[in-house]
Design an enzyme around this catalytic site. Structure first.
Site, short mmCIF file in Angstrom:
data_model
loop_
_atom_site.label_atom_id
_atom_site.label_comp_id
_atom_site.label_asym_id
_atom_site.label_seq_id
_atom_site.Cartn_x
_atom_site.Cartn_y
_atom_site.Cartn_z
CE LYS A 177 -24.84 -8.96 -18.39
NZ LYS A 177 -26.19 -8.80 -18.91
NE ARG A 187 -29.06 -5.91 -12.16
CZ ARG A 187 -28.07 -6.57 -11.56
NH1 ARG A 187 -27.96 -6.52 -10.24
NH2 ARG A 187 -27.22 -7.30 -12.25
NE ARG A 200 -28.85 -9.71 -13.96
CZ ARG A 200 -30.15 -9.67 -13.68
NH1 ARG A 200 -30.77 -10.76 -13.24
NH2 ARG A 200 -30.83 -8.54 -13.83
CD GLU A 216 -18.86 -18.18 -20.56
OE1 GLU A 216 -19.69 -18.24 -21.49
OE2 GLU A 216 -19.03 -18.75 -19.46
CE LYS A 231 -23.63 -5.28 -19.39
NZ LYS A 231 -24.95 -5.81 -19.46
CB SER A 257 -25.58 1.77 -15.76
OG SER A 257 -25.45 0.60 -14.98
CE1 TYR A 296 -27.17 3.29 -20.77
CE2 TYR A 296 -25.11 2.62 -19.74
CZ TYR A 296 -26.39 2.32 -20.16
OH TYR A 296 -26.89 1.06 -19.98
#
Ligand code: PBG
Length: 308
Positions: A177, A187, A200, A216, A231, A257, A296
């Protein structure tokens, strides 16, 4: 003769459920996506299932946020209530996934609890994730999807689930990610602003790194992940392809998004054919090697496929 075929079976619909609202709330930067009430969520899931969408993933927007994000493990928290409702409505006919993170629940907007210096305390955060995982499994989640990128989170959650006798609960790890600017509209969807202009980058990956993703992913698989995710998706097809070549477990990709919002905005302006671009990008994500795609566009694509 097509090598790749996008089907309704490939789709997972991300859905937002918000506490304390009487009507679904539109999300300006995600046209067509809403913050659901418990009732509108149930209706939406029913209709997605009728269209053949096999799975949903839930995100919660609580009324009350605090430093630890305690609503994420409250048995009566917004996502836990939604999980119980959907389980009651759908029985075993729908795969119900729960995003596991505390950023929607913390007043500072980080994915973990903060230390004295305002940085996320990785190991203290694992305790919170363990509580939330058990609460989600108790409420009926089939799949727990930790998205916080804390080191050791998969191992910690697996232990907690097994100890609580949820050894059948599946872990879908957000393994690769990236610290991406493409999460912007999300957000808005969960009413999160990271405190003090923070970001982040301390726990999510640098977009410049591809090999790091495999490291990872290997770590998460070794810790007990049943499935892993890359992602965002569209700008990270190389990462999806590398992961696919190395892995023999199911691979998910999240068309996030910002990817959705860009296509919607350009489509609304008449600058491109939004429906065609949605199909093309999703097909490309599958072609790169994803077995399932969080998007979405799930409802729209399912409707289009059903009409063919
Ligand atoms: C963290 C989480 C995020 C998304 C999914 N889970 C936000 C983040 O990491 O900042 C983003 C999804 C999207 O942009 O569609 N709980």
């Amino acid at each position: 003769m097509a090598e790749t075929r996008l089907g309704v079976d490939d789709l997972i619909a991300p859905l937002f459920v918000r506490e304390g609202i009487a009507e679904p709330q539109p999300i300006a930067s995600l046209p067509g996506v809403v913050q659901h009430t418990q009732d509108s969520l149930r209706a939406e899931v029913e209709s997605l299932r009728t269209l053949g969408v096999p799975a949903v993933i839930l995100f919660g927007v609580p009324e009350h946020k605090d430093a630890e994000g305690s609503e994420s493990w409250n048995p009566d928290g917004v996502v836990q209530v939604a999980l119980r409702n959907l389980r009651a409505d759908m029985g075993p006919d729908l795969v119900v996934m729960a995003d596991l993170c505390v950023d929607e629940y913390t007043d500072h907007g980080h994915c973990g609890v903060l230390d004295g210096q305002g940085s996320v305390d990785n190991d203290a955060t694992l305790d919170l994730y363990m509580r939330a995982a058990v609460a989600q499994a108790e409420a009926g989640a089939d799949v727990i999807a930790p998205s916080g990128m804390m080191d050791g989170q998969v191992f910690a959650i697996r232990e907690a689930l097994d100890d609580a006798e949820f050894d059948q609960a599946i872990i879908l790890a957000y393994a690769a990610k990236y610290a991406s600017a493409l999460y912007g509209p999300f957000r808005d969807a969960v009413d999160v602003t990271i405190a003090d202009g923070g970001d982040r980058k301390g726990y999510q990956q640098d977009p410049a790194n591809a090999r790091e993703s495999l490291e990872e992913i290997r770590a998460d698989v070794a810790e007990g992940a049943d499935m892993v995710m890359v992602k965002p998706a569209g700008a990270y097809l190389d990462v999806i392809a590398h992961a696919r070549a190395e892995l023999d477990i199911p691979l998910a990709a999240y068309q996030v998004s910002g990817e959705y919002a860009m296509i919607k905005a350009a489509g609304a302006n008449g600058w491109l054919d939004g429906d065609a671009v949605a199909f093309e990008t999703l097909t490309a994500i599958k072609r790169a090697g994803a077995d399932m795609i969080l998007t979405y566009f799930a409802r729209e694509v399912a409707e289009t496929l059903a009409a063919r």
